[in-house]
Design a protein around this motif. Structure first.
Motif, PDB file in Angstrom:
ATOM      1  N   THR A  70      24.959  41.063  76.539  1.00  0.00           N
ATOM      2  CA  THR A  70      24.048  39.966  76.857  1.00  0.00           C
ATOM      3  C   THR A  70      22.649  40.511  77.136  1.00  0.00           C
ATOM      4  OG1 THR A  70      25.888  38.680  77.681  1.00  0.00           O
ATOM      5  CG2 THR A  70      23.709  38.010  78.433  1.00  0.00           C
ATOM      6  N   SER A  80      29.175  41.588  82.631  1.00  0.00           N
ATOM      7  CA  SER A  80      29.073  41.003  81.296  1.00  0.00           C
ATOM      8  C   SER A  80      30.363  41.266  80.528  1.00  0.00           C
ATOM      9  CB  SER A  80      27.889  41.606  80.536  1.00  0.00           C
ATOM     10  OG  SER A  80      27.874  41.104  79.219  1.00  0.00           O
ATOM     11  N   GLN A  81      31.069  40.200  80.241  1.00  0.00           N
ATOM     12  CA  GLN A  81      32.310  40.316  79.471  1.00  0.00           C
ATOM     13  C   GLN A  81      32.054  41.096  78.195  1.00  0.00           C
ATOM     14  OE1 GLN A  81      34.900  39.976  76.460  1.00  0.00           O
ATOM     15  NE2 GLN A  81      33.222  38.533  76.222  1.00  0.00           N
ATOM     16  N   SER A  82      31.068  40.644  77.426  1.00  0.00           N
ATOM     17  CA  SER A  82      30.790  41.263  76.120  1.00  0.00           C
ATOM     18  C   SER A  82      30.095  42.603  76.272  1.00  0.00           C
ATOM     19  CB  SER A  82      29.891  40.339  75.301  1.00  0.00           C
ATOM     20  OG  SER A  82      28.647  40.162  75.981  1.00  0.00           O
ATOM     21  N   GLU A 103      30.639  22.831  78.509  1.00  0.00           N
ATOM     22  CA  GLU A 103      30.657  23.653  77.298  1.00  0.00           C
ATOM     23  C   GLU A 103      31.528  23.087  76.196  1.00  0.00           C
ATOM     24  OE1 GLU A 103      32.009  27.561  78.936  1.00  0.00           O
ATOM     25  OE2 GLU A 103      30.690  28.309  77.374  1.00  0.00           O
TER      26      GLU A 103
HETATM   27  C1  AGP Z   1      31.275  31.131  79.476  1.00  0.00           C
HETATM   28  O1  AGP Z   1      32.244  30.190  79.201  1.00  0.00           O
HETATM   29  C2  AGP Z   1      30.129  31.139  78.633  1.00  0.00           C
HETATM   30  N1  AGP Z   1      30.453  31.113  77.279  1.00  0.00           N
HETATM   31  C3  AGP Z   1      28.917  31.963  79.031  1.00  0.00           C
HETATM   32  O2  AGP Z   1      28.416  31.363  80.180  1.00  0.00           O
HETATM   33  C4  AGP Z   1      29.090  33.485  79.273  1.00  0.00           C
HETATM   34  O3  AGP Z   1      29.849  33.716  80.403  1.00  0.00           O
HETATM   35  C5  AGP Z   1      27.691  34.107  79.407  1.00  0.00           C
HETATM   36  O4  AGP Z   1      26.996  33.916  78.215  1.00  0.00           O
HETATM   37  C6  AGP Z   1      27.723  35.578  79.764  1.00  0.00           C
HETATM   38  O5  AGP Z   1      28.350  36.323  78.779  1.00  0.00           O
HETATM   39  P1  AGP Z   1      28.765  37.828  79.034  1.00  0.00           P
HETATM   40  O6  AGP Z   1      29.775  37.845  80.127  1.00  0.00           O
HETATM   41  O7  AGP Z   1      29.305  38.321  77.739  1.00  0.00           O
HETATM   42  O8  AGP Z   1      27.517  38.546  79.465  1.00  0.00           O
END
Ligand code: AGP
Length: 607
Positions: free
Chosen positions: A353, A348-350, A489
């Motif tokens: 999630t 998870s980037q953020s 998107e």
């Molecule tokens: C990617 O372009 C999106 N905005 C979305 O799919 C994102 O990767 C997804 O919501 C997961 O987010 P996260 O990595 O923060 O968990």
């Protein structure tokens, strides 16, 4: 999703709050508001629409308060409107609250409060909170206590900032299943749901855990558990540069972030491949444990899940461990077979999630070891996982993920090689060659970025289309799914990513004269197979953009984008770049808001 900003100090709060909200615009929202403490009275200003509209409201420049809370709302309960915007107040305007998350038992609480003489002016779930605080304050005469009692009644997820005219020099903040950070300044404190909102003021952060309540004054930050027992917390220093949350001369964050990929990947690789065997500071897996693993699950959402799909091939080939990739929202409800012989990796980037975090908790309940991969140090997922490793890609602001994807694929690849080295199930030469290819990536990405002009030309030809198809095999198929998601998107064009071999099993029925097909061809063992699939669509009149590292010859493509050759296990790190540019330039041609696409939020903190 909603955003939160707060300030308590000696400066005028409103410009700091507005500035913070502007920096959170990328999260997506439909209304905005602030509340400041003006001579011991709460003044609320809010409206439907953009932060800039809020900033133009009459009287906003006259706010002098040095303590305030602010919010951008993404409507869940009740349509976007002035009444439903935050801050929400109690019936007597004595308590003001901003809230991220969802109160699941709000209906029940409303009924309880109505029975006790309260009324409601909004359709929000949030409005119960200031009224419940008021209810408890009347009994306790203490804001901290009233908030703690209120939190005990709430079911669901929340990050809250609370002001009260009865204790006008304080702010109370708390969280459960929704992010909140506190930035420590000198004689002042900042609060935000996301680091970039306050990164220009401080680099010293406290990360709140669930069910922690914080009492803030100008000078003090006091932490308590839900029973109001004091707890201590350490400051974490965030090393992101201030300009990393600025556009730096680019038209959009997305374009900046696409172009940042060489340096982002250098950050991800760090010193891990410098010499000898790979080492991860936070991991200490031994051979016995890795040999006991019967299955790896990689679980994530959206783009992060697509990064997992690329890594699956690498894990199976280099570690010889069956690897499944799952969508977090499916995984958490389908009773997956997990035990202590399962290793679960969450991306998870953020790090915030909701579905991914819930899927991680499920694995822990079933005794599996969990690894979180995130870009945000101290984010919620990293505090839940047994082990956390970071992509170090710098903040990603655009809703459409670009550098986060490539850095996730790189980090997963390095992790796979780390396991492979310990497991010794493949030849050292294979491992060494892959390591070298990873080290070569930043310069190959720089080379690949040069395709932007040709992609822009192609985008200009196809931006009016309503459907597109992405075809590939092997890891090229995995990247097709990501290319298709990116296009949907930000350009709002319907698109599908297909495994080329599936074409004859249905989708070829959709191919007719003039249809746009994007074909990714980098897996050299599958080139001939993919080409014969592509020829089938060219024969039926498709306009084909080929992205390839191979010499394909003149086969009737509309446009061929040549990218550097690399190991097929990591080729999506290069082949995704033209796909990112394609989505970007089509969106620009259509005049859309690239960084803030409709209906989408940067981090999805609710289910
Ligand atoms: C990617 O372009 C999106 N905005 C979305 O799919 C994102 O990767 C997804 O919501 C997961 O987010 P996260 O990595 O923060 O968990």
């Amino acid at each position: 999703m909603c955003g939160i900003v707060g300030y308590i100090g000696n400066k005028k709060a409103s410009p700091i709050l507005i500035n913070g909200l502007l920096r959170l615009e990328y999260r997506g929202y439909d209304s905005a508001g602030i509340a400041t403490m003006e001579e011991n009275q709460i003044v609320v200003m809010k409206n439907k629409g953009r932060v800039n509209n809020l900033n133009q409201l009459a009287g906003i420049n006259d706010l002098k308060g040095t303590l305030g809370i602010a919010h951008t709302r993404w409507a869940t309960h009740g349509k976007p409107s002035n009444e439903n915007s935050h801050p929400q107040t109690d019936n007597s305007n004595e308590f003001a609250v901003v809230h991220n998350g969802i109160i699941e038992n709000y209906h029940e609480l409303r009924e309880f409060l109505k029975e006790n003489g309260y009324y409601f002016v909004s359709q929000t779930d949030t409005e119960v909170i200031p009224n419940l605080i008021d209810y408890y304050y009347k009994k306790e005469n203490n804001l901290l206590k009233a908030v703690s009692m209120t939190c005990k009644d709430l079911k669901g997820s929340f990050a809250l900032e609370i002001l009260s005219k009865y204790e006008p020099d304080k702010m109370i903040v708390t969280r459960k299943d929704s992010p909140l950070v506190i930035g420590k300044g000198n004689g002042e404190n900042y609060i935000a749901s996301d680091i970039p909102a306050i990164l220009s003021y401080t680099k010293d952060f406290y990360f709140l855990d669930d069910n922690e309540i914080v009492e803030l004054t100008n000078k003090d930050v006091k932490f308590y558990n839900l029973d109001l027992e004091p707890i201590s917390k350490q400051i974490k220093v965030i090393d992101w540069g201030t300009s990393s949350a600025e556009k730096d001369g680019y038209d959009d964050f997305m374009l900046k972030e696409i172009n940042e990929q060489p340096s982002a990947i250098r950050g991800t690789i760090g010193a891990k491949l410098d010499n000898g065997n790979i080492e991860f500071e936070n991991l200490n897996f031994n051979k016995e444990y890795l040999e006991s693993i019967k299955k790896i699950y990689i679980v994530a959402c959206g783009t992060a899940m697509h990064a997992g799909l690329v890594a699956k091939t690498l894990f199976e080939k280099m570690c010889k461990i069956p690897t499944e990739v799952d969508i977090a929202s499916e995984f958490r409800y389908r009773e997956p077979l997990i035990d202590e012989k399962t290793l679960c990796i969450y991306i998870s980037q953020s790090g915030e999630t909701a579905d991914t975090i819930a899927a991680l908790k499920l694995a822990k309940q079933n005794n599996a070891k969990t690894i979180a991969i995130s870009n945000v140090i101290g984010s919620s997922i990293t505090r839940e996982a047994d082990y956390s490793i970071y992509t170090h890609a710098g903040p990603e602001i655009a809703v459409a993920s670009t550098k986060a994807y490539t850095s996730q694929v790189v980090l997963l690849s390095v992790l796979g090689i780390y396991f492979a080295e310990i497991l010794e199930r493949v030849y050292n030469q294979e491992i060494d060659e892959l390591k070298q290819e990873i080290l070569n990536l930043p310069s190959k990405i720089e080379e690949t970025l040069k395709c932007c002009k040709d992609i822009k030309k192609f985008a200009n030809k196809v931006y009016k289309e309503t459907d597109m198809f992405f075809l590939g095999r092997g890891t090229d198929y995995a990247v097709c799914l990501e290319g298709s998601l990116k296009l949907k998107e930000i350009s709002y064009i319907h698109s599908e990513g297909y495994a080329s071999g599936e074409l004859k099993h249905g989708p070829i029925a959709l191919i007719e004269n003039g249809v746009t097909v994007i074909s990714v061809i980098t897996n050299s063992n599958l080139v001939d197979k993919t080409i014969s699939n592509v020829q089938e669509v060219i024969t039926r009149g498709a306009k084909v953009l080929a992205i390839t590292s191979e010499n394909l010859g003149d086969l009737g493509f509309d446009t061929v984008i040549k990218i550097p050759k690399t190991n097929k296990l990591i080729s999506p790190i290069l082949s995704v770049i033209p796909l990112q540019f394609l989505a970007y330039y089509i969106s620009k041609e259509k005049g859309l808001d690239v960084d803030k696409p409709r209906n989408l939020a940067k981090s999805v903190t609710v289910e």
